[in-house]
Design a protein around this motif. Structure first.
Motif, PDB file in Angstrom:
ATOM      1  N   UNK A 164      16.245  46.664 -22.452  1.00  0.00           N
ATOM      2  CA  UNK A 164      16.520  47.029 -21.052  1.00  0.00           C
ATOM      3  C   UNK A 164      17.646  48.059 -20.928  1.00  0.00           C
ATOM      4  N   UNK A 165      18.618  47.987 -21.850  1.00  0.00           N
ATOM      5  CA  UNK A 165      19.702  48.993 -21.834  1.00  0.00           C
ATOM      6  C   UNK A 165      19.098  50.389 -22.038  1.00  0.00           C
ATOM      7  N   UNK A 166      18.223  50.508 -23.033  1.00  0.00           N
ATOM      8  CA  UNK A 166      17.615  51.820 -23.320  1.00  0.00           C
ATOM      9  C   UNK A 166      16.815  52.308 -22.109  1.00  0.00           C
ATOM     10  N   UNK A 214      17.269  51.372 -18.864  1.00  0.00           N
ATOM     11  CA  UNK A 214      18.149  51.664 -17.718  1.00  0.00           C
ATOM     12  C   UNK A 214      18.813  53.023 -17.875  1.00  0.00           C
ATOM     13  N   UNK A 215      19.191  53.367 -19.111  1.00  0.00           N
ATOM     14  CA  UNK A 215      19.876  54.644 -19.372  1.00  0.00           C
ATOM     15  C   UNK A 215      18.906  55.787 -19.629  1.00  0.00           C
ATOM     16  N   UNK A 216      17.634  55.469 -19.793  1.00  0.00           N
ATOM     17  CA  UNK A 216      16.629  56.437 -20.278  1.00  0.00           C
ATOM     18  C   UNK A 216      17.118  57.052 -21.580  1.00  0.00           C
ATOM     19  N   UNK A 217      17.543  56.176 -22.480  1.00  0.00           N
ATOM     20  CA  UNK A 217      18.119  56.617 -23.747  1.00  0.00           C
ATOM     21  C   UNK A 217      17.064  56.560 -24.833  1.00  0.00           C
ATOM     22  N   UNK A 218      16.986  57.592 -25.684  1.00  0.00           N
ATOM     23  CA  UNK A 218      16.014  57.568 -26.781  1.00  0.00           C
ATOM     24  C   UNK A 218      16.305  56.407 -27.739  1.00  0.00           C
ATOM     25  N   UNK A 271      21.741  38.933 -41.915  1.00  0.00           N
ATOM     26  CA  UNK A 271      21.807  37.743 -41.061  1.00  0.00           C
ATOM     27  C   UNK A 271      22.832  37.850 -39.958  1.00  0.00           C
ATOM     28  N   UNK A 272      23.217  39.063 -39.602  1.00  0.00           N
ATOM     29  CA  UNK A 272      24.208  39.239 -38.530  1.00  0.00           C
ATOM     30  C   UNK A 272      23.675  38.759 -37.183  1.00  0.00           C
ATOM     31  N   UNK A 273      22.360  38.751 -37.053  1.00  0.00           N
ATOM     32  CA  UNK A 273      21.773  38.311 -35.791  1.00  0.00           C
ATOM     33  C   UNK A 273      21.693  39.399 -34.742  1.00  0.00           C
ATOM     34  N   UNK A 274      22.242  40.577 -35.071  1.00  0.00           N
ATOM     35  CA  UNK A 274      22.219  41.677 -34.100  1.00  0.00           C
ATOM     36  C   UNK A 274      20.808  42.286 -34.062  1.00  0.00           C
ATOM     37  N   UNK A 275      20.332  42.560 -32.865  1.00  0.00           N
ATOM     38  CA  UNK A 275      18.994  43.124 -32.680  1.00  0.00           C
ATOM     39  C   UNK A 275      18.840  44.436 -33.451  1.00  0.00           C
ATOM     40  N   UNK A 276      17.667  44.635 -34.050  1.00  0.00           N
ATOM     41  CA  UNK A 276      17.457  45.875 -34.807  1.00  0.00           C
ATOM     42  C   UNK A 276      17.386  47.084 -33.876  1.00  0.00           C
ATOM     43  N   UNK A 277      17.221  46.837 -32.593  1.00  0.00           N
ATOM     44  CA  UNK A 277      17.259  47.945 -31.633  1.00  0.00           C
ATOM     45  C   UNK A 277      18.675  48.494 -31.497  1.00  0.00           C
ATOM     46  N   UNK A 278      19.666  47.622 -31.703  1.00  0.00           N
ATOM     47  CA  UNK A 278      21.062  48.051 -31.598  1.00  0.00           C
ATOM     48  C   UNK A 278      21.379  49.066 -32.686  1.00  0.00           C
ATOM     49  N   UNK A 279      20.912  48.791 -33.903  1.00  0.00           N
ATOM     50  CA  UNK A 279      21.218  49.678 -35.030  1.00  0.00           C
ATOM     51  C   UNK A 279      20.164  50.765 -35.188  1.00  0.00           C
ATOM     52  N   UNK A 280      19.145  50.755 -34.355  1.00  0.00           N
ATOM     53  CA  UNK A 280      18.015  51.674 -34.520  1.00  0.00           C
ATOM     54  C   UNK A 280      17.500  51.585 -35.961  1.00  0.00           C
ATOM     55  N   UNK A 281      17.498  50.354 -36.479  1.00  0.00           N
ATOM     56  CA  UNK A 281      17.001  50.081 -37.836  1.00  0.00           C
ATOM     57  C   UNK A 281      17.802  50.717 -38.957  1.00  0.00           C
ATOM     58  N   UNK A 282      18.993  51.169 -38.673  1.00  0.00           N
ATOM     59  CA  UNK A 282      19.848  51.735 -39.724  1.00  0.00           C
ATOM     60  C   UNK A 282      20.472  50.592 -40.518  1.00  0.00           C
ATOM     61  N   UNK A 283      20.943  50.895 -41.732  1.00  0.00           N
ATOM     62  CA  UNK A 283      21.609  49.849 -42.516  1.00  0.00           C
ATOM     63  C   UNK A 283      23.072  49.648 -42.107  1.00  0.00           C
ATOM     64  N   UNK A 327      26.631  44.655 -27.030  1.00  0.00           N
ATOM     65  CA  UNK A 327      26.230  46.048 -27.283  1.00  0.00           C
ATOM     66  C   UNK A 327      26.499  46.823 -26.012  1.00  0.00           C
ATOM     67  N   UNK A 328      27.217  47.952 -26.122  1.00  0.00           N
ATOM     68  CA  UNK A 328      27.556  48.690 -24.899  1.00  0.00           C
ATOM     69  C   UNK A 328      27.681  50.186 -25.147  1.00  0.00           C
ATOM     70  N   UNK A 329      26.668  50.931 -24.707  1.00  0.00           N
ATOM     71  CA  UNK A 329      26.820  52.388 -24.651  1.00  0.00           C
ATOM     72  C   UNK A 329      27.608  52.733 -23.395  1.00  0.00           C
ATOM     73  N   UNK A 330      27.979  53.974 -23.229  1.00  0.00           N
ATOM     74  CA  UNK A 330      28.620  54.396 -21.990  1.00  0.00           C
ATOM     75  C   UNK A 330      27.638  54.156 -20.832  1.00  0.00           C
ATOM     76  N   UNK A 331      28.200  53.808 -19.660  1.00  0.00           N
ATOM     77  CA  UNK A 331      27.368  53.355 -18.540  1.00  0.00           C
ATOM     78  C   UNK A 331      26.895  54.509 -17.664  1.00  0.00           C
ATOM     79  N   UNK A 332      26.214  55.469 -18.294  1.00  0.00           N
ATOM     80  CA  UNK A 332      25.679  56.626 -17.577  1.00  0.00           C
ATOM     81  C   UNK A 332      24.219  56.815 -17.978  1.00  0.00           C
TER      82      UNK A 332
END
Ligand code: TXA
Ligand code: MG
Length: 310
Positions: free
Chosen positions: A44-46, A48-52, A98-110, A134-139
């Protein structure tokens, strides 16, 4: 709009727990937060921001100790965290299994970008929520970052669940991002000057090269763009231009810092760009800004805003 008192922060924390999107102040700019473990909320963050989707997010945590449970720590990370956390520095480190962080947060990066902010409202919210945010700038993606709550509302109203009101952000430019997977590499200049990082590490840091594989995608060309065209390093304004000054210049519509103070200029940068954007009928011309300390982050944001739009 939520207040930053006990009841406002409790509500904000409940919204985060329920998968909601909550904008909140940090010392740099306002962030748009969600539970970093919740795939749907991150998606939803992506939206709402229309972020790639290939552009990963920073995870905000309440302490160094908490951050250490999400990434593989190094000596350099320790030195930098001791020197600059809480504060406007983001460290990119290998993500822990096992960090539990969504793979969308890291964009699948290591790797995972982690930051411990200093703003008392951000800290209070992180402690109350008790999890990674997880928090990008709110724009909206590609627009100027928000340094007050009305900026957030003007870009994202109706697209997010709440905004915690916290006045103006003190630093005004985003955090410095440092890659620590290999040699320390500056991925984005920001609120902690390069010189201060080099002093803390006792060695020069590498600068990110535009062709390098993984990058802080904040480098996309239309990033930080106001609607009006922008011209940097201007000493002679042309007809139809309005001037954003720095130092004791004549004829400026707004001035980042008449005293020539880079900290004051950083704090005013996005605020003044937002305002000039509503006034400009032609180009926004900007006085030269010295390229040291916070001036590097300011020039970086101005250079992106000055790039031709796609
Ligand atoms: O000051 C800040 O950093 C603000 C406040 C809200 O904390 N946040 C912020 O987030 O500026 P955002 O999403 O607007 O910018 C984060 C940058 C992006 O350019 C992204 O590509 C980069 O961080 N990034 C995130 N994770 C990364 C990773 N694993 N490797 C390289 N770059 C990463
Ligand atoms: Mg941003």
């Amino acid at each position: 709009m939520l207040s930053s008192d006990e009841s406002g922060l409790t509500r904000a924390s409940e919204l985060l727990s329920g998968g909601g999107l909550v904008a909140f102040p940090t010392e740099t700019v306002y962030g748009l937060g969600c539970d970093a473990r919740n795939d749907l909320a991150v998606a939803h963050i992506f939206e709402a921001k229309r972020r790639p989707h290939f552009n990963p997010l920073i995870v905000h945590l309440d302490s160094k100790e908490t951050a250490q449970s999400y990434v593989n720590w190094t000596d350099a990370a320790e030195r930098l965290a001791e020197a600059f956390w809480p504060g406007p520095l983001t460290l990119v480190l290998p993500v822990r299994e096992g960090s539990g962080v969504s793979s969308l947060v890291t964009a699948n990066l290591p790797t995972l970008a982690v930051r411990v902010p200093k703003h008392p409202i951000a800290v209070a919210l992180l402690q109350k929520f008790g999890g990674p945010v997880a928090a990008p700038s709110a724009n909206l993606s590609g627009k100027i970052s928000p340094t007050n709550a009305p900026h957030v509302a003007s870009g994202l109203k109706g697209r997010i669940d709440a905004i915690v009101e916290g006045g103006a952000c003190g630093v005004g430019v985003e955090s410095t991002i440092l890659g620590l997977k290999n040699v320390p590499t500056l991925l984005r200049p920001g609120g902690i000057p390069q010189e201060a990082i080099e002093a803390a590490l006792g060695e020069p840091i590498a600068l990110h090269q535009p062709g390098d594989a993984l990058t802080a995608p904040g480098q996309m060309s239309s990033h930080y763009a106001p609607s009006a065209p922008l011209r940097q390093n201007v000493t002679d304004i042309r007809p139809g231009e309005i001037l954003l000054g720095f130092g004791p210049v004549l004829g400026a519509t707004l001035n980042l810092s008449e005293a020539g103070d880079l900290g004051e200029a950083a704090a005013n940068l996005f605020l003044h760009l937002h305002e000039l954007d509503t006034l400009a009928t032609g180009t926004i011309a900007v006085s030269p800004i010295p390229n040291h300390g916070l001036g590097r982050a300011i020039n970086d944001r101005l250079a992106r805003a000055a790039k031709p739009r796609p």
